[in-house]
Write an enzyme that holds these catalytic residues in place. Structure first.
Site, mmCIF file in Angstrom:
data_model
loop_
_atom_site.group_PDB
_atom_site.id
_atom_site.type_symbol
_atom_site.label_atom_id
_atom_site.label_comp_id
_atom_site.label_asym_id
_atom_site.label_seq_id
_atom_site.Cartn_x
_atom_site.Cartn_y
_atom_site.Cartn_z
ATOM 1 N N GLY A 10 -2.061 2.453 5.890
ATOM 2 C CA GLY A 10 -2.436 1.702 7.087
ATOM 3 C C GLY A 10 -1.673 0.405 7.263
ATOM 4 O O GLY A 10 -1.898 -0.335 8.217
ATOM 5 N N LYS A 11 -0.694 0.137 6.369
ATOM 6 C CA LYS A 11 -0.034 -1.163 6.445
ATOM 7 C C LYS A 11 0.861 -1.305 7.679
ATOM 8 O O LYS A 11 0.860 -2.346 8.334
ATOM 9 C CB LYS A 11 0.714 -1.492 5.148
ATOM 10 C CG LYS A 11 1.717 -0.458 4.686
ATOM 11 C CD LYS A 11 2.092 -0.726 3.226
ATOM 12 C CE LYS A 11 3.349 0.036 2.826
ATOM 13 N NZ LYS A 11 3.267 1.507 3.032
ATOM 14 N N ASN A 63 2.292 5.078 1.143
ATOM 15 C CA ASN A 63 2.561 5.654 2.462
ATOM 16 C C ASN A 63 1.237 6.148 3.047
ATOM 17 O O ASN A 63 0.498 6.856 2.386
ATOM 18 C CB ASN A 63 3.505 6.871 2.366
ATOM 19 C CG ASN A 63 4.925 6.482 1.983
ATOM 20 O OD1 ASN A 63 5.533 7.105 1.140
ATOM 21 N ND2 ASN A 63 5.465 5.452 2.597
ATOM 22 N N GLU A 103 8.879 -2.451 5.871
ATOM 23 C CA GLU A 103 9.673 -1.650 4.936
ATOM 24 C C GLU A 103 11.168 -1.753 5.237
ATOM 25 O O GLU A 103 11.890 -0.760 5.228
ATOM 26 C CB GLU A 103 9.211 -0.191 4.959
ATOM 27 C CG GLU A 103 7.763 -0.066 4.515
ATOM 28 C CD GLU A 103 7.409 1.310 4.018
ATOM 29 O OE1 GLU A 103 8.270 1.921 3.366
ATOM 30 O OE2 GLU A 103 6.294 1.758 4.267
ATOM 31 N N GLY A 127 0.864 -1.177 0.000
ATOM 32 C CA GLY A 127 0.000 0.000 0.000
ATOM 33 C C GLY A 127 0.892 1.216 0.000
ATOM 34 O O GLY A 127 2.064 1.125 0.362
#
Lengths: 272, 285
Positions: free
Chosen positions: A42-43, A39, A163, A37
């Site tokens: 909500g990930k 930035n 990330e 998803g």
């Protein structure tokens, strides 16, 4: 099959805004899921909710059948390892080996068992020759591999990488991706992997890609299924891997989604 | 407002037994009103090079000339302040440097330090925030409440608020999502249109191709090549391997096609170019 993670009807508000409102997702044990998803989609919040770093306003999260509550949160965290984005914020030890030992001391592993665990974990990520190095002398990719080793030494059933490659140069990124593939080959069904990313080449390595935006599940499927929905991906602020972006612009297209190697083969004279 | 490096050498700990030479005989000219990209593998000297642009580092020997200011090893700190007013510097992951209570105060900090009055500083900060697309309802929030992408833009506004003629950025797009990357590239183009000289470091060759007018390739502290993206990225594939750099993705793809028996008439540098060339190839059949 055993469910590693089951999220049922999750709601979470941040700053008076619904970030999640009735979100559902389940992850099978041994699966490699890429959570993608843009930035702010909500990930990362979802990852924090799963390990109980933040608390949901409603709904349930189960990890290997155990409901996440105030009482179970430590138990659940013991099963999940997390690697974060910034390689410089995750070091506590003076040497690489000390750093891996830190987590083991926290779980009160007998000290005679530590050297073997440290060696095994560093070996798995290909950092066994850096044991006595000071962390600040390492490259970004090497630091992230040590962070991964620190997590692995604790024998987690689930590893979440939030990330973890975003701050690395192309070479560092490539070493992490290779390490993850090796990890999956070594541990198979024993290890559930969740990689949070907006790098589609990284997502392509997973068994399954889950696309979220504004706390909603947008797409869920194998990479070739998700990457065949180019319009949906673009509408949600994401790109396809290079091969997908190229295919979207071709006048004569292959029938199904092809990755880079397949597309090159499809375009080559031997295929005509 | 051009920038010139004349025979610049730089060593950490120069004059001591621990001297560690980083830059070797750098001779470059960075033209005004253009976007110049600096590329090279990690450790090639890119960041050291750009720290000479605002006097954070001074050449051990040789000189750096920015507009009418000459920086040598003996240049005094006071001279460097003049230089810094001309050069806005955005470091890697600049969001790590936010510190003030509100977004607006954070962005005003630079102008206030350069002697702006409060209301002038506020005005400059506001226009910088607009330029980088930070919505007005965020200006009174703490910068630490923002998302990563928003924090990055606030930090950039901080460097742009004193309206520098030269903007230098160290990997400004690293870690941003595709939309954030596209916005960043648009910002670079806007800065150029506003008449500024922009220098940026990048590991993403596709970004270099899309916005840079000039490319400087660094390797082991030397300038390995300098030219337009078309010049540099049309060099032989073995040369790219020797400097440990990738081609833009379209070029990489074309090289792989070539290895599989599909020869394109030239090397495409962008996705659009590659797609057009493949489509033409098919129409001929």
């Amino acid at each position: 099959m055993t469910k590693a993670i089951t999220i049922n009807n999750l709601t979470y508000q941040y700053d008076d805004q619904d970030l999640f409102d009735g979100f559902n997702l389940s992850v099978e044990a041994g699966e490699w899921v890429a959570l993608v998803g843009h930035n702010g989609s909500g990930k990362s919040t979802l990852a924090k909710l799963i390990v109980g770093l933040i608390v949901a306003n409603g709904g349930d999260i189960d990890v290997f059948g155990e409901r996440l509550t105030v009482d179970s949160v430590n138990d659940i965290r013991a099963q999940i390892g997390m690697v974060f984005q910034n390689p410089d914020n995750q070091f506590v030890g003076a040497t690489v080996a000390d750093d891996v030992a830190f987590g083991l001391e926290n779980i009160e592993l007998p000290s005679d068992e530590m050297p073997q665990r440290i060696d095994e974990a560093l070996h798995t990520v290909g950092m066994e020759n850096f044991k006595e190095r000071e962390p600040h002398t390492l490259s970004g990719g090497q630091k992230q591999r040590v962070a991964l080793a620190s997590v692995l030494a604790l024998g987690p059933k689930i590893i979440i990488l939030d990330e973890a490659t975003a701050m690395l140069d192309p070479e560092g990124r490539a070493t992490i991706m290779t390490t993850l593939q090796n990890l999956k080959a070594q541990f198979g069904a024993e290890l559930t992997l969740i990689t949070i990313t907006h790098d589609m080449d990284e997502a392509a390595l997973a068994d399954r890609i889950v696309v979220i935006n504004d706390g909603r599940l947008i797409l869920d499927g194998s990479p070739d299924v998700v990457f065949s929905k180019s319009q949906t991906m673009h509408d949600n602020g994401l790109e396809l891997p290079f091969a997908g972006e190229l295919t979207a612009r071709l006048t004569v297209k292959p029938e199904k989604y092809l990755d880079e190697r397949e597309l090159i083969h499809w375009l080559s004279p031997s295929n005509k | 407002m051009a920038i010139t490096f004349e025979q610049v050498n730089f060593s950490y700990g120069a004059g001591t037994t621990l001297a560690n030479p980083i830059l070797h005989d750098i001779n470059i000219t960075i033209a005004d009103h253009q976007v110049t990209a600096i590329i090279g593998q990690t450790g090639s000297g890119k960041s050291t090079l750009i720290q000479h642009l605002n006097g954070l580092l001074k050449p051990t020997t040789g000189q750096v000339i920015v507009d009418d200011l000459i920086v040598t090893n003996t240049t005094k700190e006071k001279q460097l302040t003049k230089l810094r007013a001309k050069v806005g510097m955005v470091f890697q992951f600049p969001e790590n440097q936010l510190f003030a209570n509100t977004v607006l105060e954070d962005v005003m900090y630079g102008p206030l330090n350069f002697g702006y009055k409060t209301d002038e500083a506020k005005q400059s900060a506001q226009s910088a925030l607009k330029m980088v697309n930070v919505a007005e309802n965020l200006w009174q929030k703490s910068p630490f409440e923002l998302s990563g992408g928003q924090m990055r833009r606030v930090a950039m506004a901080g460097a742009l608020a004193s309206n520098p003629d030269i903007v230098v950025m160290d990997e400004p797009a690293a870690g941003l999502d595709p939309k954030g990357q596209a916005e960043l590239l648009a910002l670079v183009s806007n800065l150029k249109e506003a008449g500024k000289l922009v220098v940026f470091i990048s590991h993403q060759m596709d970004h270099v191709v899309s916005v840079a007018d000039q490319v400087i390739v660094m390797q082991d502290g030397h300038v390995a090549a300098q030219g337009t993206p078309a010049d540099v990225f049309n060099r032989d594939i073995d040369w790219f391997k020797s400097v440990n750099l990738d081609l833009p993705r379209a070029g990489q793809f074309a090289e792989q096609l070539r290895a599989n028996g599909v020869s394109l008439s030239r090397r495409p540098l962008t996705l659009a170019e590659l797609a057009t060339m493949i489509n033409e190839e098919y129409e001929h059949e």
